[in-house]
Design an enzyme around this catalytic site. Sequence first.
Site, PDB file in Angstrom:
ATOM      1  CG  ASN A   1     -27.101  -1.751  -5.686  1.00 35.99           C
ATOM      2  OD1 ASN A   1     -25.974  -1.396  -5.367  1.00 35.99           O
ATOM      3  ND2 ASN A   1     -27.691  -2.786  -5.130  1.00 35.99           N
TER       4      ASN A   1
ATOM      5  CD  GLU B   1     -31.174  -2.644  -2.236  1.00 30.21           C
ATOM      6  OE1 GLU B   1     -31.369  -2.665  -1.006  1.00 30.21           O
ATOM      7  OE2 GLU B   1     -30.754  -3.630  -2.888  1.00 30.21           O
TER       8      GLU B   1
ATOM      9  CB  CYS C   1     -30.173  -1.989 -11.587  1.00 24.47           C
ATOM     10  SG  CYS C   1     -31.249  -3.382 -11.253  1.00 24.47           S
TER      11      CYS C   1
ATOM     12  CD  GLU D   1     -26.534  -3.336 -14.071  1.00 25.47           C
ATOM     13  OE1 GLU D   1     -26.982  -2.836 -13.010  1.00 25.47           O
ATOM     14  OE2 GLU D   1     -26.581  -4.542 -14.327  1.00 25.47           O
TER      15      GLU D   1
ATOM     16  CB  CYS E   1     -31.708  -7.373 -13.953  1.00 30.69           C
ATOM     17  SG  CYS E   1     -32.319  -5.683 -14.154  1.00 30.69           S
TER      18      CYS E   1
HETATM   19  N1  THU Z   1     -29.064  -5.110  -9.101  1.00 30.65           N
HETATM   20  C1  THU Z   1     -28.349  -4.248  -9.885  1.00 30.65           C
HETATM   21  O1  THU Z   1     -27.959  -3.155  -9.446  1.00 30.65           O
HETATM   22  N2  THU Z   1     -28.085  -4.620 -11.165  1.00 30.65           N
HETATM   23  C2  THU Z   1     -28.468  -5.790 -11.728  1.00 30.65           C
HETATM   24  O2  THU Z   1     -28.269  -6.003 -12.919  1.00 30.65           O
HETATM   25  C3  THU Z   1     -29.075  -6.828 -10.889  1.00 30.65           C
HETATM   26  C4  THU Z   1     -29.555  -6.391  -9.551  1.00 30.65           C
HETATM   27  C5  THU Z   1     -29.381  -4.708  -7.724  1.00 30.65           C
HETATM   28  C6  THU Z   1     -30.834  -4.445  -7.460  1.00 30.65           C
HETATM   29  C7  THU Z   1     -30.906  -4.638  -5.964  1.00 30.65           C
HETATM   30  O3  THU Z   1     -30.532  -3.411  -5.347  1.00 30.65           O
HETATM   31  C8  THU Z   1     -29.854  -5.671  -5.665  1.00 30.65           C
HETATM   32  O4  THU Z   1     -29.013  -5.720  -6.823  1.00 30.65           O
HETATM   33  C9  THU Z   1     -30.398  -7.064  -5.409  1.00 30.65           C
HETATM   34  O5  THU Z   1     -31.261  -7.463  -6.416  1.00 30.65           O
END
Ligand code: THU
Length: 156
Positions: A51, A53, A62, A64, A105
Site C-alpha cells: 500500500n 499512502e 491499496c 492490490e 476492500c
Molecule cells: N488497504 C490495502 O492496501 N488493501 C485493502 O484491501 C484494504 C486496505 C490499505 C489502505 C490503507 O493504506 C491501509 O490499508 C489502512 O486502510
Amino acid sequence: MKSTNHADTATGEKLIAAARGAALNAHAPYSRFGVGAAVLLTDGSMITASNFENASYGLSLCAETVALASTSASGKLRDVVAIGVIGGAMDTGGVPRGLTPVSPCGRCRQVINEAAQMGGRDIIVWCGAAEGNAMTRYLLSDLLPDAFGPADLGIF
Ligand code: THU
C-alpha cells in the site's frame, strides 16, 4: 470463463509469502497498517506491491490496486490468474503483525474484476494474515457477485 489449475494450497502459500515480503515496503505512515499483494500470472511469475499512502489521506492506494496497475503497465493484465493479500498493524519496526486474514476492500475487488474481465478468468483471491498459517481461498465472483464491467458499457 476459463478454468485454472492454480487453486492449490501450495500456490496460495507462495503468494502469501511474496505478499508478506512486499508488505515490508508498505508506505503507510498514517494508518500504520501494512498491506502486501502478490499477483500470479499464467507463466508462473509474480508481481508484488504494497500500500502507498499519502499525506492527503484520500489519495492513498491499496496494495492490490498498486499490484494490478503495475501488472497492467507490464502488459500482463490479461494474464492474471490469482492474487494473494496480507496485512496487519505494523510494529515499531514497520513489520505488519497479527493473525487475522485481510480481504480486499470493495474498490480493490472492482479493480481485480478489471483483470478478470480482460483475461476472461475468474481470479482466485488468497487472503492471509501478517503472521500464522490462516489462509482463505475465494473466487472473485464470490467476493464481487454481479460485478459492473465492460459488458455494462456495451463493450466486448
Ligand atoms: N488497504 C490495502 O492496501 N488493501 C485493502 O484491501 C484494504 C486496505 C490499505 C489502505 C490503507 O493504506 C491501509 O490499508 C489502512 O486502510
